[in-house]
Design a protein around this motif. Structure first.
Motif, PDB file in Angstrom:
ATOM      1  N   VAL A   1       0.939  -1.062   0.008  1.00  0.00           N
ATOM      2  CA  VAL A   1      -0.024   0.024  -0.080  1.00  0.00           C
ATOM      3  C   VAL A   1       0.906   1.287  -0.003  1.00  0.00           C
ATOM      4  O   VAL A   1       0.451   2.151  -0.497  1.00  0.00           O
ATOM      5  CB  VAL A   1      -0.993  -0.108   1.244  1.00  0.00           C
ATOM      6  CG1 VAL A   1      -0.319   0.037   2.564  1.00  0.00           C
ATOM      7  CG2 VAL A   1      -2.122   0.968   1.037  1.00  0.00           C
ATOM      8  N   ALA A   2       2.065   1.258   0.397  1.00  0.00           N
ATOM      9  CA  ALA A   2       3.061   2.176   0.619  1.00  0.00           C
ATOM     10  C   ALA A   2       3.895   2.230  -0.679  1.00  0.00           C
ATOM     11  O   ALA A   2       4.745   3.282  -0.862  1.00  0.00           O
ATOM     12  CB  ALA A   2       4.050   2.205   1.996  1.00  0.00           C
TER      13      ALA A   2
ATOM     14  N   PRO B   1       0.964   8.740  -8.496  1.00  0.00           N
ATOM     15  CA  PRO B   1       0.804   9.797  -7.592  1.00  0.00           C
ATOM     16  C   PRO B   1       1.769  10.778  -7.440  1.00  0.00           C
ATOM     17  O   PRO B   1       2.687  10.701  -8.213  1.00  0.00           O
ATOM     18  CB  PRO B   1       0.846   8.943  -6.188  1.00  0.00           C
ATOM     19  CG  PRO B   1       1.846   7.687  -6.695  1.00  0.00           C
ATOM     20  CD  PRO B   1       1.699   7.541  -7.993  1.00  0.00           C
TER      21      PRO B   1
ATOM     22  N   GLY C   1       1.935  13.219  -2.696  1.00  0.00           N
ATOM     23  CA  GLY C   1       0.805  12.212  -2.361  1.00  0.00           C
ATOM     24  C   GLY C   1       1.403  11.010  -1.825  1.00  0.00           C
ATOM     25  O   GLY C   1       0.923  10.247  -0.809  1.00  0.00           O
ATOM     26  N   TRP C   2       2.498  10.489  -2.426  1.00  0.00           N
ATOM     27  CA  TRP C   2       3.241   9.335  -2.252  1.00  0.00           C
ATOM     28  C   TRP C   2       3.954   9.220  -0.879  1.00  0.00           C
ATOM     29  O   TRP C   2       3.866   8.509  -0.058  1.00  0.00           O
ATOM     30  CB  TRP C   2       4.015   8.854  -3.363  1.00  0.00           C
ATOM     31  CG  TRP C   2       4.796   7.626  -2.867  1.00  0.00           C
ATOM     32  CD1 TRP C   2       4.467   6.442  -3.348  1.00  0.00           C
ATOM     33  CD2 TRP C   2       6.188   7.436  -2.110  1.00  0.00           C
ATOM     34  NE1 TRP C   2       5.294   5.280  -2.774  1.00  0.00           N
ATOM     35  CE2 TRP C   2       6.298   5.830  -1.973  1.00  0.00           C
ATOM     36  CE3 TRP C   2       6.956   8.245  -1.565  1.00  0.00           C
ATOM     37  CZ2 TRP C   2       7.465   5.584  -1.315  1.00  0.00           C
ATOM     38  CZ3 TRP C   2       8.040   7.755  -1.014  1.00  0.00           C
ATOM     39  CH2 TRP C   2       8.381   6.398  -0.778  1.00  0.00           C
TER      40      TRP C   2
ATOM     41  N   GLN D   1       3.012  11.201   1.611  1.00  0.00           N
ATOM     42  CA  GLN D   1       1.834  11.168   2.512  1.00  0.00           C
ATOM     43  C   GLN D   1       1.366   9.793   3.055  1.00  0.00           C
ATOM     44  O   GLN D   1       1.167   9.530   3.982  1.00  0.00           O
ATOM     45  CB  GLN D   1       0.747  12.080   2.205  1.00  0.00           C
ATOM     46  CG  GLN D   1      -0.255  12.300   3.230  1.00  0.00           C
ATOM     47  CD  GLN D   1       0.118  13.278   4.202  1.00  0.00           C
ATOM     48  OE1 GLN D   1       0.638  14.407   4.346  1.00  0.00           O
ATOM     49  NE2 GLN D   1       0.199  12.600   5.706  1.00  0.00           N
ATOM     50  N   ARG D   2       1.248   8.971   1.732  1.00  0.00           N
ATOM     51  CA  ARG D   2       0.752   7.650   1.875  1.00  0.00           C
ATOM     52  C   ARG D   2       1.836   6.828   2.736  1.00  0.00           C
ATOM     53  O   ARG D   2       1.560   5.698   3.510  1.00  0.00           O
ATOM     54  CB  ARG D   2       0.478   7.009   0.616  1.00  0.00           C
ATOM     55  CG  ARG D   2      -0.163   5.827   0.623  1.00  0.00           C
ATOM     56  CD  ARG D   2      -0.632   5.439  -0.633  1.00  0.00           C
ATOM     57  NE  ARG D   2       0.474   5.180  -1.583  1.00  0.00           N
ATOM     58  CZ  ARG D   2       0.042   4.961  -3.071  1.00  0.00           C
ATOM     59  NH1 ARG D   2      -1.155   5.239  -3.501  1.00  0.00           N
ATOM     60  NH2 ARG D   2       1.123   5.224  -3.859  1.00  0.00           N
ATOM     61  N   ALA D   3       3.324   7.123   2.275  1.00  0.00           N
ATOM     62  CA  ALA D   3       4.258   6.278   2.906  1.00  0.00           C
ATOM     63  C   ALA D   3       4.591   6.604   4.289  1.00  0.00           C
ATOM     64  O   ALA D   3       4.958   5.811   5.238  1.00  0.00           O
ATOM     65  CB  ALA D   3       5.435   6.680   2.154  1.00  0.00           C
TER      66      ALA D   3
END
Length: 342
Positions: free
Chosen positions: A43-44, A91, A95-96, A98-100
């Motif tokens: 997901v990351a 992304p 954005g990436w 933030q997700r990681a």
């Protein structure tokens, strides 16, 4: 030497191509799943890896898929500016990140980011906004030849006399030795890899590609061709003897020299590796679909030949976004210690 260019807006370097990431997962994902010190986080778009700082303090690093990191010796992935798309919509860097971020235990490692690029600035802003300590380490330079703004003849004329001699003028001397051919050995991947491994073993005392990187490179070359890119297993042959090999990959109007190898001191006064580069660079100049011939980062064994041949360069830095306060303190103490020793 002019300022290096790389079209970040294209967002698809060799190292961010679907082929690179598919090959990386094919060769390295099994290791991520078997090693208890490694943990894939799909997901990351990254993996966690544990290693010891100074052999004492255990540190957990988050590293993007497709890149090498502590305990995972995959091939170097340069010009990091965006992770590969997980779906059809890549992304943004912010954005990436933030997700990681929720999966960063101690630090996030981003290797080979172009210094002062738009990506670098975005990472700086993100670190400041989230109170992460940003460290810039392991500086290096990558080099390329601009194949669009001038002709090959003009390029040769601007080189130093010694570089021009090695890159081009020694062709006549080599032709006096025997019949000279430059051929693409595709699809003989196995034979080509064995050849380059043999040259590296003789020159460096170790092969170029060992498992699982051999699995990776075989998968990468096959997938690149399937995706419509070009693979040149360039082989310089004098009479019937292979004397030099260069692995050149053309992806999105850029030819990357990924690896090379040659016989040392085979012919007196002829640098076979540099001469082979001359043929490949000329080929890139003659191809209207190639913008640049990319040497990428790294120095030669005896001299920095890339800097002498290149017309473009960029500085690369490894970035660490440190979340752990105690780890950031350790880095600061180590930096102070090193300054005192200088």
């Amino acid at each position: 030497m002019t300022t290096f260019f790389y079209p970040e807006q294209a967002h698809t370097t060799l190292f961010q191509s679907p082929a690179w990431h598919q090959a990386w997962h094919h060769s390295w994902r099994p290791i991520l799943e078997q090693d208890p010190q490694l943990n894939a986080i799909s997901v990351a778009g990254a993996y966690q890896t544990w290693a010891s700082l100074k052999g004492i303090i255990p540190v957990c690093s988050l590293v993007p898929f497709g890149c090498q990191g502590p305990r995972l010796g995959s091939m170097r992935s340069e010009y990091w500016h965006q992770v590969a798309a997980i779906d059809s919509r890549p992304p943004s860097i912010e954005g990436w990140l933030q997700r990681a971020l929720p999966f960063v235990k101690h630090q996030l490692l981003l290797p080979d980011v172009q210094f002062n690029s738009a990506s670098h600035e975005a990472i700086r802003r993100f670190a400041a906004a989230h109170k992460l300590t940003l460290l810039e380490r392991n500086e290096s330079f990558a080099y390329a030849v601009d194949c669009q703004s001038q002709s090959f003849t003009t390029y040769l004329a601007q080189l130093g006399s010694s570089s021009r001699l090695k890159l081009f003028n020694r062709r006549k001397r080599l032709a006096q030795v025997g019949r000279v051919r430059v051929v693409n050995r595709w699809p003989d991947i196995t034979g080509f890899i064995e050849q380059i491994n043999g040259f590296h073993q003789s020159r460096w005392g170790r092969p170029c590609f060992t498992p699982p990187n051999r699995i990776f490179i075989e998968q990468l070359l096959t997938q690149l061709v399937a995706d419509g890119h070009r693979v040149d297993l360039s082989t310089l042959i004098v009479d019937e003897q292979v004397v030099s090999v260069l692995l050149d990959l053309t992806v999105n109007k850029r030819t990357y020299n990924l690896q090379g190898g040659f016989l040392e001191s085979r012919f007196n006064g002829i640098s076979l590796g540099t001469l082979h580069f001359g043929y490949q660079i000329e080929k890139a100049f003659l191809d209207p679909d190639v913008l640049a011939y990319d040497f990428m980062a790294g120095d030669g064994k005896n001299t920095n030949y890339k800097e002498k041949l290149a017309t473009l360069k960029t500085q690369l830095v490894d970035l660490a976004l440190v979340k752990s306060r105690w780890l950031a303190a350790c880095y600061r103490l180590n930096a102070q210690k090193n300054r005192l020793l200088d």
